[in-house]
Design a protein around this motif. Sequence first.
Motif, PDB file in Angstrom:
ATOM      1  N   MET A   1       0.841  -1.222   0.000  1.00 39.49           N
ATOM      2  CA  MET A   1       0.000   0.000   0.000  1.00 39.49           C
ATOM      3  C   MET A   1       0.872   1.267   0.000  1.00 39.49           C
ATOM      4  O   MET A   1       1.874   1.336   0.709  1.00 39.49           O
ATOM      5  CB  MET A   1      -0.869   0.021   1.255  1.00 39.49           C
ATOM      6  N   THR A   2       0.465   2.245  -0.732  1.00 41.62           N
ATOM      7  CA  THR A   2       1.229   3.491  -0.793  1.00 41.62           C
ATOM      8  C   THR A   2       0.792   4.434   0.339  1.00 41.62           C
ATOM      9  O   THR A   2      -0.163   4.156   1.060  1.00 41.62           O
ATOM     10  CB  THR A   2       0.973   4.204  -2.124  1.00 41.62           C
ATOM     11  N   ASN A   3       1.460   5.585   0.437  1.00 47.35           N
ATOM     12  CA  ASN A   3       1.049   6.598   1.417  1.00 47.35           C
ATOM     13  C   ASN A   3      -0.401   7.023   1.190  1.00 47.35           C
ATOM     14  O   ASN A   3      -1.080   7.472   2.111  1.00 47.35           O
ATOM     15  CB  ASN A   3       1.938   7.840   1.309  1.00 47.35           C
ATOM     16  N   ALA A   4      -0.868   6.923  -0.045  1.00 45.54           N
ATOM     17  CA  ALA A   4      -2.252   7.302  -0.345  1.00 45.54           C
ATOM     18  C   ALA A   4      -3.231   6.166  -0.052  1.00 45.54           C
ATOM     19  O   ALA A   4      -4.436   6.328  -0.221  1.00 45.54           O
ATOM     20  CB  ALA A   4      -2.366   7.715  -1.813  1.00 45.54           C
ATOM     21  N   GLY A   5      -2.707   5.010   0.345  1.00 38.98           N
ATOM     22  CA  GLY A   5      -3.573   3.853   0.637  1.00 38.98           C
ATOM     23  C   GLY A   5      -3.953   3.077  -0.613  1.00 38.98           C
ATOM     24  O   GLY A   5      -4.843   2.222  -0.564  1.00 38.98           O
ATOM     25  N   ASP A   6      -3.286   3.354  -1.721  1.00 38.16           N
ATOM     26  CA  ASP A   6      -3.587   2.625  -2.967  1.00 38.16           C
ATOM     27  C   ASP A   6      -2.603   1.468  -3.141  1.00 38.16           C
ATOM     28  O   ASP A   6      -1.452   1.556  -2.713  1.00 38.16           O
ATOM     29  CB  ASP A   6      -3.451   3.563  -4.175  1.00 38.16           C
ATOM     30  N   PRO A   7      -3.053   0.413  -3.832  1.00 39.74           N
ATOM     31  CA  PRO A   7      -2.119  -0.671  -4.115  1.00 39.74           C
ATOM     32  C   PRO A   7      -1.188  -0.276  -5.268  1.00 39.74           C
ATOM     33  O   PRO A   7      -1.538   0.576  -6.094  1.00 39.74           O
ATOM     34  CB  PRO A   7      -3.038  -1.825  -4.541  1.00 39.74           C
ATOM     35  N   GLY A   8      -0.002  -0.856  -5.308  1.00 43.45           N
ATOM     36  CA  GLY A   8       0.914  -0.586  -6.418  1.00 43.45           C
ATOM     37  C   GLY A   8       1.978  -1.651  -6.458  1.00 43.45           C
ATOM     38  O   GLY A   8       2.206  -2.354  -5.474  1.00 43.45           O
ATOM     39  N   TRP A   9       2.629  -1.778  -7.602  1.00 39.65           N
ATOM     40  CA  TRP A   9       3.747  -2.721  -7.741  1.00 39.65           C
ATOM     41  C   TRP A   9       5.046  -1.984  -7.461  1.00 39.65           C
ATOM     42  O   TRP A   9       5.205  -0.833  -7.877  1.00 39.65           O
ATOM     43  CB  TRP A   9       3.792  -3.282  -9.167  1.00 39.65           C
ATOM     44  N   LEU A  10       5.979  -2.675  -6.798  1.00 40.49           N
ATOM     45  CA  LEU A  10       7.285  -2.061  -6.519  1.00 40.49           C
ATOM     46  C   LEU A  10       8.365  -2.842  -7.268  1.00 40.49           C
ATOM     47  O   LEU A  10       8.507  -4.044  -7.070  1.00 40.49           O
ATOM     48  CB  LEU A  10       7.548  -2.091  -5.006  1.00 40.49           C
ATOM     49  N   VAL A  11       9.092  -2.136  -8.134  1.00 43.25           N
ATOM     50  CA  VAL A  11      10.191  -2.769  -8.878  1.00 43.25           C
ATOM     51  C   VAL A  11      11.491  -2.463  -8.145  1.00 43.25           C
ATOM     52  O   VAL A  11      11.793  -1.291  -7.891  1.00 43.25           O
ATOM     53  CB  VAL A  11      10.259  -2.205 -10.316  1.00 43.25           C
ATOM     54  N   THR A  12      12.270  -3.512  -7.834  1.00 43.61           N
ATOM     55  CA  THR A  12      13.486  -3.281  -7.036  1.00 43.61           C
ATOM     56  C   THR A  12      14.767  -3.708  -7.758  1.00 43.61           C
ATOM     57  O   THR A  12      15.827  -3.170  -7.471  1.00 43.61           O
ATOM     58  CB  THR A  12      13.413  -4.033  -5.693  1.00 43.61           C
ATOM     59  N   GLY A  13      14.710  -4.678  -8.660  1.00 38.96           N
ATOM     60  CA  GLY A  13      15.941  -5.163  -9.297  1.00 38.96           C
ATOM     61  C   GLY A  13      16.407  -4.202 -10.387  1.00 38.96           C
ATOM     62  O   GLY A  13      15.598  -3.494 -11.003  1.00 38.96           O
ATOM     63  N   TYR A  14      17.706  -4.178 -10.628  1.00 34.77           N
ATOM     64  CA  TYR A  14      18.303  -3.246 -11.594  1.00 34.77           C
ATOM     65  C   TYR A  14      17.780  -3.509 -13.012  1.00 34.77           C
ATOM     66  O   TYR A  14      17.320  -2.580 -13.694  1.00 34.77           O
ATOM     67  CB  TYR A  14      19.823  -3.402 -11.549  1.00 34.77           C
ATOM     68  N   ALA A  15      17.834  -4.776 -13.445  1.00 30.92           N
ATOM     69  CA  ALA A  15      17.472  -5.079 -14.843  1.00 30.92           C
ATOM     70  C   ALA A  15      15.995  -4.755 -15.086  1.00 30.92           C
ATOM     71  O   ALA A  15      15.632  -4.141 -16.106  1.00 30.92           O
ATOM     72  CB  ALA A  15      17.761  -6.541 -15.149  1.00 30.92           C
ATOM     73  N   LEU A  16      15.164  -5.140 -14.138  1.00 25.76           N
ATOM     74  CA  LEU A  16      13.726  -4.901 -14.314  1.00 25.76           C
ATOM     75  C   LEU A  16      13.402  -3.412 -14.226  1.00 25.76           C
ATOM     76  O   LEU A  16      12.507  -2.907 -14.924  1.00 25.76           O
ATOM     77  CB  LEU A  16      12.959  -5.680 -13.243  1.00 25.76           C
ATOM     78  N   ALA A  17      14.129  -2.692 -13.381  1.00 24.64           N
ATOM     79  CA  ALA A  17      13.914  -1.237 -13.272  1.00 24.64           C
ATOM     80  C   ALA A  17      14.225  -0.569 -14.614  1.00 24.64           C
ATOM     81  O   ALA A  17      13.464   0.265 -15.108  1.00 24.64           O
ATOM     82  CB  ALA A  17      14.795  -0.656 -12.166  1.00 24.64           C
ATOM     83  N   ARG A  18      15.335  -0.967 -15.228  1.00 25.06           N
ATOM     84  CA  ARG A  18      15.681  -0.390 -16.553  1.00 25.06           C
ATOM     85  C   ARG A  18      14.602  -0.703 -17.577  1.00 25.06           C
ATOM     86  O   ARG A  18      14.190   0.151 -18.356  1.00 25.06           O
ATOM     87  CB  ARG A  18      17.003  -0.984 -17.039  1.00 25.06           C
TER      88      ARG A  18
END
Length: 358
Positions: A1-18
């Motif tokens: 959940m974000t600060n706004a209370g909405d769901p979201g995906w979090l990308v953390t790996g370098y290759a996937l972020a690019r």
Amino acid sequence: MTNAGDPGWLVTGYALAREALKDPRLSRSAVSDPAMPQEENGAPPLAVVGTMTMLRRAGLRDEVIRGLSPRQPYVSLDRVRAVADDLLDAMIRRGDCGDLVEDFALPWAARVTGELLGLPEEAVAELGGWFGLMAVGPLADAHLPTAWPQSLAVFQTWMNDLKPPGLLPHLVRLNERSSRPLAPDELTGIAHMLAFSGLANPSAFLAACCLALARDPALAQRLRTSPDLVPRMVAEMYRWAPLLGDSITRIALEDVTLGHVRVRAGELVMISRDAANRDPAVYPEPERLDIDRNAAPHLRFGQGKHYCPGAALNQAQTEAALHAVLARMPDLRLAPGAAIAWREHHAVLMPVGVPAQW
Ligand code: HEM
């Protein structure tokens, strides 16, 4: 959940972020649609997230790219160095210890950005106080509903008082001649975005570099002896310093597969630059600040279509400021007993102060 209370995906790996940053189906502008899931309460204005799209529509994008490049004609690197020298000399005249945030990083960024943009003198004096516009979470909820419109209103008065040289007076002139000009409030919104980008990120980054040097006098001495290593230090700091507004947000315009995840149209994707920049698969011992790394390029300025147009300029300007610190403060170190506190709830993390001796 974000600060706004909405769901979201979090990308953390370098290759996937690019990959995510380069994917045109993940939109930056759509983040300003209040119907979409948000990272913070209140959708960001289009002038903040759709800056380049709006400028392109008016035929002004290339001028802004040129105006934020290291070859822009408004503020030379000699001038950037002189601004740093003057501020440091004033600190040195006052004694042998002081704060490298309030007395150096913030006024340096305000003056350099003020001259780059061509803002009037009173703006340069006030800009340092604008760090609060980067508030997030509870601080943003309490502060931004009034602070944002107030700062826009003040900015409008500065826009009425622009005089060449500077990027903004140049843009105002070009906009008047454009066949699809930006409306006055659009132009003000974009100019406002450029001003607080030029203040917040560069001041926080310079403060982080000063802190790293004050904490590690051996590194500072190595850079004094081999000044050609300063660009390597700055590049490694962009990777390592966990300070610059971590997540980049996107809205999926259609279904997209990211790694093993199916992101549905309309969903929020947050790309963590800090996590990507410390991905152990790419950067061995990622927590170590190591200017001798021969590593993959960092993602501090994003990637792809929205890659920061101020990136190369910021690197060159920060290098100039650090050469001044190294030369003017030959015995730079943290003040005895100094505890570093951080400004909480800001998208751009900044030490409250860097108490130093020299
Ligand atoms: C340490 C300094 C800076 C950092 C770390 C930084 C970081 C970033 C990042 C990560 C983005 C991409 C956002 C995204 O993909 O959604 C971006 C975009 C942008 N930055 Fe910077 N920035 C810095 C300095 C500046 C400066 C000095 C300016 C101008 C005065 C500036 C103006 C912009 C603009 C206009 C965009 C929008 C580009 C677009 O929408 O295509 N930045 N910046």
